[in-house]
Design an enzyme around this catalytic site. Structure first.
Site, PDB file in Angstrom:
ATOM      1  N   LYS A   1      10.780  11.127  12.149  1.00  0.00           N
ATOM      2  CA  LYS A   1      11.040  11.133  13.999  1.00  0.00           C
ATOM      3  C   LYS A   1      10.151   9.742  14.227  1.00  0.00           C
ATOM      4  O   LYS A   1       9.040   9.351  13.832  1.00  0.00           O
ATOM      5  CB  LYS A   1      10.639  12.033  14.776  1.00  0.00           C
ATOM      6  CG  LYS A   1      10.157  11.811  15.888  1.00  0.00           C
ATOM      7  CD  LYS A   1      10.996  10.518  17.308  1.00  0.00           C
ATOM      8  CE  LYS A   1      10.413  10.395  18.081  1.00  0.00           C
ATOM      9  NZ  LYS A   1      10.182   8.570  18.255  1.00  0.00           N
TER      10      LYS A   1
ATOM     11  N   ARG B   1      -9.529   4.453   6.724  1.00  0.00           N
ATOM     12  CA  ARG B   1      -8.864   5.330   6.050  1.00  0.00           C
ATOM     13  C   ARG B   1      -8.180   5.574   4.886  1.00  0.00           C
ATOM     14  O   ARG B   1      -8.975   6.113   3.601  1.00  0.00           O
ATOM     15  CB  ARG B   1      -7.405   5.712   6.865  1.00  0.00           C
ATOM     16  CG  ARG B   1      -6.382   6.261   6.118  1.00  0.00           C
ATOM     17  CD  ARG B   1      -5.009   7.269   7.228  1.00  0.00           C
ATOM     18  NE  ARG B   1      -4.286   5.920   7.253  1.00  0.00           N
ATOM     19  CZ  ARG B   1      -3.379   5.546   6.773  1.00  0.00           C
ATOM     20  NH1 ARG B   1      -2.515   5.709   5.830  1.00  0.00           N
ATOM     21  NH2 ARG B   1      -2.255   3.891   7.500  1.00  0.00           N
TER      22      ARG B   1
ATOM     23  N   ASN C   1       1.472   2.258  15.262  1.00  0.00           N
ATOM     24  CA  ASN C   1       0.587   1.376  14.235  1.00  0.00           C
ATOM     25  C   ASN C   1       0.909   0.794  12.500  1.00  0.00           C
ATOM     26  O   ASN C   1       0.242  -0.095  12.531  1.00  0.00           O
ATOM     27  CB  ASN C   1      -0.871   1.277  15.215  1.00  0.00           C
ATOM     28  CG  ASN C   1      -1.419   2.284  14.475  1.00  0.00           C
ATOM     29  OD1 ASN C   1      -0.587   3.275  14.187  1.00  0.00           O
ATOM     30  ND2 ASN C   1      -2.295   2.305  14.497  1.00  0.00           N
TER      31      ASN C   1
ATOM     32  N   CYS D   1      -6.647   3.904  14.571  1.00  0.00           N
ATOM     33  CA  CYS D   1      -7.273   4.723  15.177  1.00  0.00           C
ATOM     34  C   CYS D   1      -8.617   4.752  14.964  1.00  0.00           C
ATOM     35  O   CYS D   1      -9.676   4.898  14.928  1.00  0.00           O
ATOM     36  CB  CYS D   1      -6.781   5.975  15.017  1.00  0.00           C
ATOM     37  SG  CYS D   1      -6.620   6.186  13.094  1.00  0.00           S
TER      38      CYS D   1
ATOM     39  N   ARG E   1       0.967  -1.273   0.049  1.00  0.00           N
ATOM     40  CA  ARG E   1       0.281  -0.272  -0.271  1.00  0.00           C
ATOM     41  C   ARG E   1       1.169   1.631  -0.121  1.00  0.00           C
ATOM     42  O   ARG E   1       0.610   2.581  -0.375  1.00  0.00           O
ATOM     43  CB  ARG E   1      -0.680   0.114   0.849  1.00  0.00           C
ATOM     44  CG  ARG E   1      -1.757   1.441   1.367  1.00  0.00           C
ATOM     45  CD  ARG E   1      -2.056   0.854   2.772  1.00  0.00           C
ATOM     46  NE  ARG E   1      -3.035   2.130   3.653  1.00  0.00           N
ATOM     47  CZ  ARG E   1      -3.808   1.653   4.605  1.00  0.00           C
ATOM     48  NH1 ARG E   1      -4.322   1.728   5.014  1.00  0.00           N
ATOM     49  NH2 ARG E   1      -4.714   3.184   4.762  1.00  0.00           N
TER      50      ARG E   1
ATOM     51  N   ASP F   1      10.024  17.645  22.373  1.00  0.00           N
ATOM     52  CA  ASP F   1      10.295  19.213  22.121  1.00  0.00           C
ATOM     53  C   ASP F   1      11.216  19.687  21.843  1.00  0.00           C
ATOM     54  O   ASP F   1      10.784  20.522  20.877  1.00  0.00           O
ATOM     55  CB  ASP F   1      10.192  19.658  23.941  1.00  0.00           C
ATOM     56  CG  ASP F   1       9.124  19.406  24.649  1.00  0.00           C
ATOM     57  OD1 ASP F   1       7.688  18.742  23.670  1.00  0.00           O
ATOM     58  OD2 ASP F   1       8.648  19.198  25.175  1.00  0.00           O
TER      59      ASP F   1
ATOM     60  N   THR G   1       9.191   4.939  18.083  1.00  0.00           N
ATOM     61  CA  THR G   1      10.184   4.073  18.716  1.00  0.00           C
ATOM     62  C   THR G   1       9.696   2.153  18.998  1.00  0.00           C
ATOM     63  O   THR G   1      10.654   1.800  18.270  1.00  0.00           O
ATOM     64  CB  THR G   1      10.537   4.231  20.641  1.00  0.00           C
ATOM     65  OG1 THR G   1      10.756   5.564  20.317  1.00  0.00           O
ATOM     66  CG2 THR G   1      11.357   2.952  21.118  1.00  0.00           C
TER      67      THR G   1
ATOM     68  N   GLU H   1      -2.939  13.965  13.605  1.00  0.00           N
ATOM     69  CA  GLU H   1      -4.300  13.096  13.194  1.00  0.00           C
ATOM     70  C   GLU H   1      -4.361  11.722  14.886  1.00  0.00           C
ATOM     71  O   GLU H   1      -3.171  11.273  14.211  1.00  0.00           O
ATOM     72  CB  GLU H   1      -4.447  11.777  11.683  1.00  0.00           C
ATOM     73  CG  GLU H   1      -4.644  12.701  10.523  1.00  0.00           C
ATOM     74  CD  GLU H   1      -5.945  12.697  10.407  1.00  0.00           C
ATOM     75  OE1 GLU H   1      -5.360  13.564   9.509  1.00  0.00           O
ATOM     76  OE2 GLU H   1      -6.401  12.636  10.340  1.00  0.00           O
TER      77      GLU H   1
HETATM   78  N1  NDP Z   1      -6.112   9.734  13.878  1.00  0.00           N
HETATM   79  C1  NDP Z   1      -5.135   8.770  13.356  1.00  0.00           C
HETATM   80  O1  NDP Z   1      -4.690   8.641  12.089  1.00  0.00           O
HETATM   81  C2  NDP Z   1      -4.013   7.504  14.416  1.00  0.00           C
HETATM   82  C3  NDP Z   1      -4.390   7.997  15.697  1.00  0.00           C
HETATM   83  N2  NDP Z   1      -3.351   6.624  16.698  1.00  0.00           N
HETATM   84  C4  NDP Z   1      -3.326   7.345  17.922  1.00  0.00           C
HETATM   85  O2  NDP Z   1      -2.377   7.543  18.465  1.00  0.00           O
HETATM   86  C5  NDP Z   1      -2.566   6.038  19.908  1.00  0.00           C
HETATM   87  C6  NDP Z   1      -2.074   5.413  19.658  1.00  0.00           C
HETATM   88  O3  NDP Z   1      -0.422   5.671  18.749  1.00  0.00           O
HETATM   89  P1  NDP Z   1       1.070   5.724  19.725  1.00  0.00           P
HETATM   90  O4  NDP Z   1       2.215   5.717  18.902  1.00  0.00           O
HETATM   91  O5  NDP Z   1       1.217   5.509  20.782  1.00  0.00           O
HETATM   92  O6  NDP Z   1       0.691   7.278  19.824  1.00  0.00           O
HETATM   93  P2  NDP Z   1       1.834   8.483  20.848  1.00  0.00           P
HETATM   94  O7  NDP Z   1       0.982  10.123  20.398  1.00  0.00           O
HETATM   95  O8  NDP Z   1       2.127   8.262  21.467  1.00  0.00           O
HETATM   96  O9  NDP Z   1       3.200   8.347  19.867  1.00  0.00           O
HETATM   97  C7  NDP Z   1       3.340   8.716  18.435  1.00  0.00           C
HETATM   98  C8  NDP Z   1       4.512   9.245  17.972  1.00  0.00           C
HETATM   99  O10 NDP Z   1       4.486  10.427  18.770  1.00  0.00           O
HETATM  100  C9  NDP Z   1       6.122  10.577  19.149  1.00  0.00           C
HETATM  101  N3  NDP Z   1       5.886  11.444  20.298  1.00  0.00           N
HETATM  102  C10 NDP Z   1       5.441  10.635  21.608  1.00  0.00           C
HETATM  103  N4  NDP Z   1       5.891  11.829  22.486  1.00  0.00           N
HETATM  104  C11 NDP Z   1       6.239  13.190  21.246  1.00  0.00           C
HETATM  105  C12 NDP Z   1       6.543  14.518  22.168  1.00  0.00           C
HETATM  106  N5  NDP Z   1       6.846  14.929  23.461  1.00  0.00           N
HETATM  107  N6  NDP Z   1       6.522  15.281  20.854  1.00  0.00           N
HETATM  108  C13 NDP Z   1       7.005  14.445  19.531  1.00  0.00           C
HETATM  109  N7  NDP Z   1       6.608  13.222  19.649  1.00  0.00           N
HETATM  110  C14 NDP Z   1       6.390  12.620  20.059  1.00  0.00           C
HETATM  111  C15 NDP Z   1       5.910   8.943  19.411  1.00  0.00           C
HETATM  112  O11 NDP Z   1       7.659   8.212  19.811  1.00  0.00           O
HETATM  113  P3  NDP Z   1       7.919   7.697  20.957  1.00  0.00           P
HETATM  114  O12 NDP Z   1       7.136   6.319  20.252  1.00  0.00           O
HETATM  115  O13 NDP Z   1       9.028   7.753  20.725  1.00  0.00           O
HETATM  116  O14 NDP Z   1       7.518   7.411  22.548  1.00  0.00           O
HETATM  117  C16 NDP Z   1       4.835   8.487  18.139  1.00  0.00           C
HETATM  118  O15 NDP Z   1       6.252   8.103  17.470  1.00  0.00           O
HETATM  119  C17 NDP Z   1      -3.636   5.635  20.058  1.00  0.00           C
HETATM  120  O16 NDP Z   1      -4.319   6.645  21.019  1.00  0.00           O
HETATM  121  C18 NDP Z   1      -4.619   6.242  18.551  1.00  0.00           C
HETATM  122  O17 NDP Z   1      -5.460   6.577  18.388  1.00  0.00           O
HETATM  123  C19 NDP Z   1      -3.107   5.908  15.866  1.00  0.00           C
HETATM  124  C20 NDP Z   1      -2.759   5.764  14.496  1.00  0.00           C
HETATM  125  C21 NDP Z   1      -3.010   6.344  13.863  1.00  0.00           C
HETATM  126  O1  3PG Z   2      -3.426   4.894  12.549  1.00  0.00           O
HETATM  127  C1  3PG Z   2      -4.993   4.609  11.849  1.00  0.00           C
HETATM  128  O2  3PG Z   2      -4.956   3.109  12.368  1.00  0.00           O
HETATM  129  C2  3PG Z   2      -5.027   4.521  10.059  1.00  0.00           C
HETATM  130  O3  3PG Z   2      -4.750   5.726  10.620  1.00  0.00           O
HETATM  131  C3  3PG Z   2      -6.360   3.770  10.185  1.00  0.00           C
HETATM  132  O4  3PG Z   2      -5.555   3.427   8.942  1.00  0.00           O
HETATM  133  P1  3PG Z   2      -6.693   2.492   8.412  1.00  0.00           P
HETATM  134  O5  3PG Z   2      -8.156   2.557   8.462  1.00  0.00           O
HETATM  135  O6  3PG Z   2      -5.999   2.302   6.516  1.00  0.00           O
HETATM  136  O7  3PG Z   2      -6.845   1.148   9.080  1.00  0.00           O
END
Ligand code: NDP
Ligand code: 3PG
Length: 498
Positions: free
Chosen positions: A194, A453, A171, A300, A118, A232, A197, A266
């Protein structure tokens, strides 16, 4: 195997390098972070570099102007397009294999491979769309505004922003990185990635695919380290001209701290699935399983709460339960449907939500079962609004069902959420579906299908705490450019006829 063959230069001893100024580097501090915890074994798997602020600052001195100086068709056809082949061909050795381990995404059912394919398709589409979208500007004449003669011609074109900072979540460490990288590059920007992790190794391999495709080195940098430590500094860095972020509530904090630059955020979602009496319940059940439980609910756009009319609720719950019973649970390597969630923190949080509902008298359709980060799929029936699971996002394989007496009750629940990403409605009455869609305050409403999405050229946006701006290929290309006007001032008014 990671970092072998064509990927060998990405690793140094036990730690993966970061990429800046077109080179794979070790941190001068020699600090690395033991952060790559395998969600399945809960053992440290990898080390990546812990980039320092000094190294980040150097990375942002990027040679962005190089790409802007080549014709757009050349960038698209020879560089971005070419990336697609390289991406897919190399992918099986690199990012795909890593994704399985790093984020416990099952290979086939969890769409690990399709995430990579994709992403290749996204790059290709982006190259095609870029040459069209970026070719178009506008031309205005002054005499349409009161008091003006036809003496000024305004030519508006799109120019790059400069440096785009991309921060994807765990994810979709490849696809949500590529969905930011490709539009940024085709629009002539440089990009600093970035990666999450958990997912960093997959992302580093993917960046190397871009380089192997012949993409000018230095235009994509990849800085690793914990978001909580370097976030930050990165997001507030004056050299950053745009931030595209996907993740959780962290995005809200970033929005408050970032400077006066375009933001694409997002964030989370609590996507509702409204089921009417006339819905095809087999179709609904299939979509609930796919929407609620694929990749163990860690999307998400996952269905995160079912709002079903009381008269059909028992039938629906029975059908969904029968399908839940067939889901396989185990290791991603065995391509199970349900695999360990990303971290212990996440599993603890999911358990907390389930226990809160249990104490408040929810109907547990299955027993709660957990081993380490592995949580068995669970449907919670008769959920009420005072239970946390009715509003909070578990990001795991646990799905609440609320029985509703009217459609209005469902819409009220949908609009009462802090989130407003997507939602779906199931009914055979298309007129009703349209009315309900209009009443639902979410970025997208899917009729008779689970939220999603993709396809990746569709606009994708969230209301309220679900985000700012809109994704989708065209929207992202536009968002990563700004308008530039050149006004030609004529010595005397010019009229074309008469
Ligand atoms: N709307 C959407 O498209 C999506 C939303 N999500 C939402 O994300 C959450 C889970 O994903 P998750 O990866 O845990 O989300 P996080 O918000 O914890 O992390 C997302 C990214 O932000 C980085 N990050 C963490 N802290 C900071 C900071 N202070 N400044 C800048 N960057 C930072 C993380 O790095 P590191 O890993 O190093 O902490 C990672 O790369 C869920 O709530 C989900 O709903 C997830 C996917 C898609
Ligand atoms: O990060 C997510 O969860 C997505 O942006 C959703 O993508 P998907 O609907 O293609 O799984």
């Amino acid at each position: 195997m990671a970092a072998t063959g064509a990927f060998a230069e990405v690793i140094n001893g036990a730690a993966f390098k970061y990429n800046a100024e077109g080179e794979w580097k070790k941190c001068s501090s020699k600090r690395s972070v033991q952060i790559m915890m395998n969600p399945t074994t809960r053992k440290n798997h990898y080390k990546v570099q812990a980039s320092s602020n000094k190294e980040i600052a150097e990375t942002s001195k990027i040679v962005q102007k190089g790409l802007v100086k080549s014709p757009l068709w050349k960038t698209a056809a020879e560089v971005v397009h070419h990336e697609t082949d390289s991406f897919v061909v190399e992918a099986n050795n690199g990012p795909v294999a890593e994704l399985v381990k790093e984020v416990a995404k099952p290979a086939v059912k969890g769409a690990t491979r399709s995430e990579v394919v994709r992403s290749g398709d996204l790059v290709s589409y982006c190259a095609e769309e870029g040459v069209r979208v970026l070719a178009e500007g506008s031309f205005l004449t002054s005499d349409s505004f009161p008091g003006n003669e036809r003496s000024k011609f305004c030519m508006v074109s799109k120019i790059p922003l400069g440096v785009v900072l991309a921060i994807p979540p765990f994810n979709y460490p490849v696809n949500l990185a590529v969905s930011k990288i490709a539009p940024a590059l085709i629009a002539g920007n440089a990009l600093v990635l970035k990666p999450p992790t958990q997912g960093a190794v997959a992302a580093l391999h993917m960046v190397h695919c871009f380089h192997m495709a012949g993409f000018p080195k230095g235009l994509i940098s990849c800085i690793t380290g914990k978001g909580s430590e370097i976030g930050d500094f990165l997001t507030m860095h004056p050299a950053v001209n745009c931030i595209s972020f996907t993740g959780g509530d962290t995005g809200i904090e970033i929005s408050k701290k970032a400077g006066m630059i375009p933001l694409q955020m997002e964030l989370g979602g609590k996507d509702v699935c409204i089921v009417l009496e006339d819905a095809d319940l087999d179709l609904v059940a299939t979509n609930i399983i796919k929407g609620g439980f694929s990749y163990s609910g860690q999307r998400c756009t996952a269905v995160k709460v079912v709002l079903v009319m009381e008269s059909v609720a028992s039938d629906l719950v029975e059908k969904v339960n029968a399908m839940v019973a067939k889901l396989t649970v185990g290791r991603p390597e065995d391509d199970c449907d349900i695999t360990p969630v990303v971290s212990e923190t996440s599993s603890n949080y999911i358990e907390e939500l389930v226990m809160d509902a249990k104490q408040k008298g929810v109907t547990m359709c299955q027993e709660f079962k957990r081993e380490g980060n592995l949580i068995w799929p669970l449907l919670l029936d008769n959920v009420r609004a005072d239970m946390r699971i009715a509003w909070e996002e578990p990001f795991g394989p646990v799905l609440p069902v609320i029985r509703i007496k009217s459609v209005e009750e469902g819409i009220e629940h949908c609009n009462g959420s802090n989130y407003g990403l997507q939602g779906c409605v199931f009914t055979r009455d298309i007129n009703k579906a349209m009315l309900i869609s209009d009443a639902m305050e979410t970025g997208t409403v899917q009729i008779n299908s689970a939220p999603a999405r993709g396809p990746d050229h569709f606009p994708f946006q969230g209301l309220r705490d679900s985000g700012i701006g809109s994704q989708g290929i065209t929207n992202t290309i536009n968002m990563m450019t700004k308008n530039k006007s050149t006004v030609l001032n004529l010595p005397s008014p010019s009229y074309t006829m008469g």
